[in-house]
Design an enzyme around this catalytic site. Structure first.
Site, PDB file in Angstrom:
ATOM      1  N   HIS A   1      -7.402  -0.656   5.633  1.00 44.86           N
ATOM      2  CA  HIS A   1      -6.364   0.267   6.131  1.00 44.86           C
ATOM      3  C   HIS A   1      -6.165   1.379   5.093  1.00 44.86           C
ATOM      4  O   HIS A   1      -6.209   2.557   5.418  1.00 44.86           O
ATOM      5  CB  HIS A   1      -5.080  -0.523   6.370  1.00 44.86           C
ATOM      6  CG  HIS A   1      -3.908   0.298   6.807  1.00 44.86           C
ATOM      7  ND1 HIS A   1      -3.840   0.891   8.046  1.00 44.86           N
ATOM      8  CD2 HIS A   1      -2.753   0.624   6.176  1.00 44.86           C
ATOM      9  CE1 HIS A   1      -2.691   1.549   8.151  1.00 44.86           C
ATOM     10  NE2 HIS A   1      -2.016   1.406   7.020  1.00 44.86           N
TER      11      HIS A   1
ATOM     12  N   HIS B   1       0.853  -1.194   0.000  1.00 39.89           N
ATOM     13  CA  HIS B   1       0.000   0.000   0.000  1.00 39.89           C
ATOM     14  C   HIS B   1       0.887   1.242   0.000  1.00 39.89           C
ATOM     15  O   HIS B   1       2.105   1.148   0.128  1.00 39.89           O
ATOM     16  CB  HIS B   1      -0.993  -0.013   1.163  1.00 39.89           C
ATOM     17  CG  HIS B   1      -0.391   0.134   2.537  1.00 39.89           C
ATOM     18  ND1 HIS B   1       0.432  -0.812   3.106  1.00 39.89           N
ATOM     19  CD2 HIS B   1      -0.494   1.125   3.464  1.00 39.89           C
ATOM     20  CE1 HIS B   1       0.797  -0.417   4.317  1.00 39.89           C
ATOM     21  NE2 HIS B   1       0.262   0.769   4.565  1.00 39.89           N
TER      22      HIS B   1
ATOM     23  N   ASP C   1      -0.159  -3.722   6.374  1.00 40.05           N
ATOM     24  CA  ASP C   1      -0.800  -3.190   7.588  1.00 40.05           C
ATOM     25  C   ASP C   1      -2.262  -3.630   7.706  1.00 40.05           C
ATOM     26  O   ASP C   1      -3.089  -2.908   8.258  1.00 40.05           O
ATOM     27  CB  ASP C   1      -0.748  -1.646   7.591  1.00 40.05           C
ATOM     28  CG  ASP C   1       0.650  -1.116   7.873  1.00 40.05           C
ATOM     29  OD1 ASP C   1       1.549  -1.911   8.199  1.00 40.05           O
ATOM     30  OD2 ASP C   1       0.833   0.113   7.752  1.00 40.05           O
TER      31      ASP C   1
END
Ligand code: ZN
Ligand code: FE
Length: 263
Positions: A113, A55, A136
């Site tokens: 997230h 990400h 995450d």
């Protein structure tokens, strides 16, 4: 085939940058900074062959530009996020095949997230063990904060990860385990496996050892965010928050909000 090594390289305060190697070539997952990765590769004489990103957050991508200096390697990343230097944009169900080290991943969309967050699942290493790199999304005994996604999205993402084989080694991107365990114990004080894990994890941290990787089977047993249908968790939430819990999405939502303010 040679065994693979999975090395958690500490970065910043509490990040782990995972490096996977066959003893010659290496791929790196979420290099938030370059220096510790370069040091790891130099010390072992490994050559970087690819970068995988889960990400767009800076603590996961900040080292990419520097690592690409003087060498062009493929950079894999989520199709749903704009990240500089990404050469292969991936979505749910895509496959990643790397020659050296020999690695094959399938991609899972795990929004919550961030909205485009992906995870990389390796069905079997040369010894037959599965692995997942989940950034995450899933942590040992916890889950990521909902910066861009809804609780329903995160719950579905965690369900997808929890459905992986129990033996799957889970390579999370942060060492948050001890504080996550404190919260997990507040949710489920009577969970015997969780109590044992607190003792084991405290011992590891006292020796400055990583508590990772964890496994999917272990997380199903101790991670409250994978246990949003547990009657014990519901009972705690009702008692602590004076809310009536009827379903797992409500439980998950309340638990995530409680964790945000838990000290
Ligand atoms: Zn993040
Ligand atoms: Fe992070």
């Amino acid at each position: 085939m040679n065994a693979l090594e999975y090395v958690p390289v500490p970065a910043f305060e509490d990040n782990y940058i995972w490096v996977v190697s066959d003893g010659h070539h290496a791929v790196v997952v979420d290099p938030g900074e370059a220096a510790p990765v370069r040091a790891c590769l130099a010390k072992r004489g490994w050559r970087l062959s690819a970068i995988l990103l889960t990400h767009h957050h800076q603590d996961h991508v900040g080292g990419v530009a520097d690592l690409l200096k003087g060498q062009a390697v493929p950079v894999y990343g989520p199709a749903g996020e704009a990240i500089a230097h990404v050469t292969q944009r991936l979505k749910n169900g895509d496959r990643v095949t790397i020659a050296k080290p020999a690695l094959e991943f399938s991609v899972l969309d795990v929004p919550g997230h961030t909205s485009g967050h992906i995870a990389y699942f390796q069905a079997a290493d040369p010894g037959g063990t599965p692995h997942v790199f989940c950034g995450d999304t899933l942590f040992a005994c916890g889950c990521g904060r909902l910066f861009e996604g809804t609780p329903a999205q995160m719950l579905a993402s965690l369900d997808a990860l929890a459905a992986l084989p129990g033996a799957t080694q889970v390579h999370c991107a942060h060492e948050y385990t001890l504080s996550n365990i404190r919260f997990a114990l507040a949710c489920e004080p009577g969970n015997v496996e969780l109590q044992a894990w607190r003792d084991k994890a405290s011992e590891l941290r006292a020796r400055n050892q990583p508590t990772l990787p964890t496994t999917i089977a272990h997380e199903r047993a101790v991670n409250p965010f994978l246990r949003s249908d547990s009657p014990a968790v519901h009972a705690t939430l009702q008692e602590q928050l004076h809310e009536k819990i009827f379903d797992r999405l409500t439980a998950f939502t309340l638990m995530r909000e409680w964790k945000n303010r838990f000290r």
